[in-house]
Write an enzyme that holds these catalytic residues in place. Structure first.
Site, PDB file in Angstrom:
ATOM      1  N   ASP A  96      -2.604   1.071   6.945  1.00 41.94           N
ATOM      2  CA  ASP A  96      -1.790   0.810   5.755  1.00 41.94           C
ATOM      3  C   ASP A  96      -1.305  -0.647   5.719  1.00 41.94           C
ATOM      4  OD1 ASP A  96      -1.026   3.984   5.139  1.00 41.94           O
ATOM      5  OD2 ASP A  96      -1.203   3.454   7.246  1.00 41.94           O
ATOM      6  N   ASP A 143       0.884  -1.172   0.000  1.00 40.54           N
ATOM      7  CA  ASP A 143       0.000   0.000   0.000  1.00 40.54           C
ATOM      8  C   ASP A 143       0.918   1.217   0.000  1.00 40.54           C
ATOM      9  OD1 ASP A 143      -2.298   1.594   0.208  1.00 40.54           O
ATOM     10  OD2 ASP A 143      -2.159   1.641   2.390  1.00 40.54           O
ATOM     11  N   GLU A 198      -1.173  -1.170  -4.881  1.00 38.15           N
ATOM     12  CA  GLU A 198      -2.425  -0.433  -5.092  1.00 38.15           C
ATOM     13  C   GLU A 198      -2.262   0.511  -6.281  1.00 38.15           C
ATOM     14  OE1 GLU A 198      -4.789   1.048  -1.700  1.00 38.15           O
ATOM     15  OE2 GLU A 198      -4.813   2.946  -2.782  1.00 38.15           O
TER      16      GLU A 198
END
Lengths: 180, 180
Positions: free
Chosen positions: A141, A7, A68
């Site tokens: 996260d 992430d 991501e």
């Protein structure tokens, strides 16, 4: 299949390694956050992220890296840093010939909660359940990185095998190119 | 002072090396473009950009790297790729302890043409004149990279020396951190 989820972020880059195959219980191999100081210059922060990601790749030897997908429409203030951190993660993986997959936040949410509009708490709860943890990974996260890895494992296995074959071909081709 | 200017982009990344000091004639050391195929996957493109930038750093040993500062407001369709290419350029420089400076497009335009709103042709014309070339460097990305390098050379020399000292300190600190 062992997947490192990332992430991306300059201040906190969530990282999580999940092992398993679609339809079977999944195993957590590691979870954490690569942090860089907000007052450091951008170049140093990118180097610190590279070192952090390299450590995770060295330690866990993932077969896939899931990152991501960053959109420029959302959160304009931080999106550049996110794009730059994601570039470093993709670079580290691609340099080793590890296939990189990008998943949108809503794909990840839909994969682990059934809804593309799930909130952080829901994602944390499902990651906790799917990996049989005692509590949701913190910070968010880290949980998001695990959700990315889970999302990737649950994609069509045939698609992953194709991507792996393409990456292997590209690596062989790139090595040839360098020595030519 | 030898400066590598980088006009970041995934498809065409302009690179140019200029040597000189403020107030004296400048010298072109090299100019070119690092290209990556639009149909390759993003990870491979970032690796190709890294290899290209590394070659320029190896060959020209610049003391500074000047990169165009990317804004998320403009050109939403390509801005993510530009941010990612710039991250790779900054990473390559920072890893070697070379100070990285970011200049906005209008700072660069103002530095070389006197107007922050100059067009591509004006920039090309001034780069050609300042470096005593026969014709403007092509493509425009290559000329922009040279303009970035010139802009950086013309900044206050004291400011550059300070940044160099900070970068040297950070590199020493980072090496210590790794061996600890």
């Amino acid at each position: 299949m062992r997947v490192l989820g990332v992430d991306p972020g300059l201040t906190r880059c969530g990282v999580g390694v999940v092992e398993g195959v679609a339809g079977r219980p999944l195993t957590l191999r590691g979870v954490g956050v690569v942090r860089t100081p907000a007052d450091a210059d951008l170049g140093s922060r990118l180097v610190a992220i590279e070192q952090g990601i390299e450590q995770w790749l060295d330690e866990h030897r993932p077969e896939f890296v899931a990152v991501e997908r960053v959109f420029s429409q959302h959160n304009v203030r931080t999106v550049m840093g996110t794009a730059q951190a994601s570039a470093v993660a993709m670079l580290c993986a691609a340099r080793r010939g590890i296939p990189v997959a990008l998943h949108t936040p809503s794909e990840v949410k839909a994969a682990v909660t059934g809804s593309g509009r799930a909130d952080k708490a829901q994602i944390g709860a499902m990651v906790t359940r799917l990996l049989r943890l005692d509590a949701p990974p913190k910070p968010a996260d880290a949980a998001d990185a695990l959700a990315l890895a889970i999302c990737h494992i649950w994609r069509a296995p045939a698609q992953n095998r194709l991507q792996q074959a393409v990456a292997a071909h590209r690596t062989a081709y790139a090595s040839k190119g360098r020595t030519a």
